[in-house]
Structures are given as C-alpha cells and as structure tokens.
Design a protein around this motif. Structure first.
Motif, mmCIF file in Angstrom:
data_model
loop_
_atom_site.group_PDB
_atom_site.id
_atom_site.type_symbol
_atom_site.label_atom_id
_atom_site.label_comp_id
_atom_site.label_asym_id
_atom_site.label_seq_id
_atom_site.Cartn_x
_atom_site.Cartn_y
_atom_site.Cartn_z
ATOM 1 N N GLN A 17 0.830 -1.210 0.000
ATOM 2 C CA GLN A 17 0.000 0.000 0.000
ATOM 3 C C GLN A 17 0.865 1.261 0.000
ATOM 4 N N GLU A 18 1.904 1.243 0.819
ATOM 5 C CA GLU A 18 2.813 2.395 0.901
ATOM 6 C C GLU A 18 3.584 2.563 -0.411
ATOM 7 N N LEU A 19 3.965 1.445 -0.995
ATOM 8 C CA LEU A 19 4.679 1.481 -2.275
ATOM 9 C C LEU A 19 3.810 2.129 -3.354
ATOM 10 N N VAL A 20 2.550 1.718 -3.413
ATOM 11 C CA VAL A 20 1.624 2.276 -4.407
ATOM 12 C C VAL A 20 1.415 3.771 -4.159
ATOM 13 N N GLU A 56 -2.172 0.370 -8.621
ATOM 14 C CA GLU A 56 -2.311 -0.816 -7.757
ATOM 15 C C GLU A 56 -2.245 -2.095 -8.575
ATOM 16 N N ASN A 57 -3.084 -2.165 -9.609
ATOM 17 C CA ASN A 57 -3.169 -3.393 -10.403
ATOM 18 C C ASN A 57 -1.839 -3.733 -11.071
ATOM 19 N N GLN A 58 -1.204 -2.732 -11.650
ATOM 20 C CA GLN A 58 0.034 -2.994 -12.395
ATOM 21 C C GLN A 58 1.204 -3.293 -11.466
ATOM 22 N N LEU A 81 4.855 -7.195 -8.948
ATOM 23 C CA LEU A 81 5.409 -7.797 -7.728
ATOM 24 C C LEU A 81 5.198 -9.311 -7.720
ATOM 25 N N GLU A 82 4.076 -9.762 -8.270
ATOM 26 C CA GLU A 82 3.830 -11.206 -8.313
ATOM 27 C C GLU A 82 4.840 -11.904 -9.220
ATOM 28 N N LYS A 83 5.229 -11.233 -10.302
ATOM 29 C CA LYS A 83 6.265 -11.805 -11.177
ATOM 30 C C LYS A 83 7.611 -11.846 -10.451
ATOM 31 N N SER A 103 4.638 4.413 -16.847
ATOM 32 C CA SER A 103 4.623 3.326 -17.829
ATOM 33 C C SER A 103 4.528 2.020 -17.058
ATOM 34 N N LYS A 104 3.810 1.072 -17.605
ATOM 35 C CA LYS A 104 3.585 -0.184 -16.893
ATOM 36 C C LYS A 104 4.907 -0.890 -16.600
ATOM 37 N N PRO A 105 5.154 -1.244 -15.328
ATOM 38 C CA PRO A 105 6.395 -1.964 -15.011
ATOM 39 C C PRO A 105 6.364 -3.385 -15.563
ATOM 40 N N GLU A 106 7.417 -3.772 -16.244
ATOM 41 C CA GLU A 106 7.492 -5.108 -16.851
ATOM 42 C C GLU A 106 8.771 -5.801 -16.403
ATOM 43 N N LEU A 107 8.707 -7.117 -16.299
ATOM 44 C CA LEU A 107 9.891 -7.908 -15.959
ATOM 45 C C LEU A 107 10.260 -8.787 -17.145
ATOM 46 N N GLU A 108 11.461 -8.584 -17.664
ATOM 47 C CA GLU A 108 11.968 -9.412 -18.756
ATOM 48 C C GLU A 108 12.919 -10.450 -18.165
#
Lengths: 100, 18
Positions: free
Chosen positions: A59-62, A77-79, A84-86, B6-11
């Motif tokens: 939450q703080e990060l967002v 939030e969504n992105q 983070l999940e990746k 820009s949307k953060p992406e992980l390559e």
C-alpha cells in the motif's frame, strides 16, 4: 511464510539477496548466477526495486508511486501488484505479513 | 511535476555462463 500467496496491499515486500544488480541505460538489470537467469526490470521496475530495498507495505509502495507519477490509483495498484507477483515467482522479493 | 507512468514489466532471460 512461503512465496506462493497472492500479493495484496497489506503485505510487506522487500528485496531478496543474491543478485548482481546494475543500471544499464537507465534500466535496472540483474543477474542471478545460481539460476543462470538475467532480469531486466526496466526503468519503472528499477524504481520499484529501489523502493523495496527496505521492507515496505505494498500500500505504501503504491502511494509513493502515485505521488511521483501521473497514474490513477487503481491502475497503479493493479500494475504494481502484477509486477510484484512476477518478482515473487522469480524469487527476487520476499513477502511477509505485517505481523511477521 | 509528476513523471509519466509506464507499466512496469519484468523481462527474464536464461543465460549460459566460469
């Protein structure tokens, strides 16, 4: 806590150790020798990576990112959670409950 | 002034390496 949970705003995230990290043309790149994997987090991913150098609530990060960038809270939030999940799937970050 | 988002992406790439 295992890294198999979904990311939520209340969780605490922080960098995992063991990666060689460098900046390349403004993008954050990392090498994990044990896994033989190269990661490019891009420019914004690099900002997120630096923000979670110390444990930080999602939450703080967002909120921090919303204060720095032109983005709607819900989109951010969504992105960020998806990103983070990746990172979590690759073992690049550690995820904890607030109480742990 | 806020920066452009820009949307953060992980390559992820597998690499061969002593």
């Amino acid at each position: 806590m295992s890294n198999k949970q979904a990311i939520s705003l209340k969780l605490i995230v922080s960098q995992s150790a063991g990666n060689l990290v460098s900046d390349m043309d403004g993008e954050k790149v990392m090498l994990n020798i044990d896994k033989g994997k190269y990661y490019n987090l891009g420019q914004l991913g690099g900002v997120i990576w630096e923000l979670v150098e110390q444990p930080m609530a999602v939450q703080e990060l967002v909120s921090t990112l919303c204060s720095l960038y032109q983005v709607e809270q819900s989109e951010c939030e969504n992105q960020v959670i998806e990103f983070l999940e990746k990172l979590m799937q690759e073992g690049l970050i550690q995820v904890k409950n607030f109480s742990s | 002034m806020k920066k452009e988002w820009s949307k953060p992406e992980l390559e992820v790439l597998d690499v061969k390496m002593m």
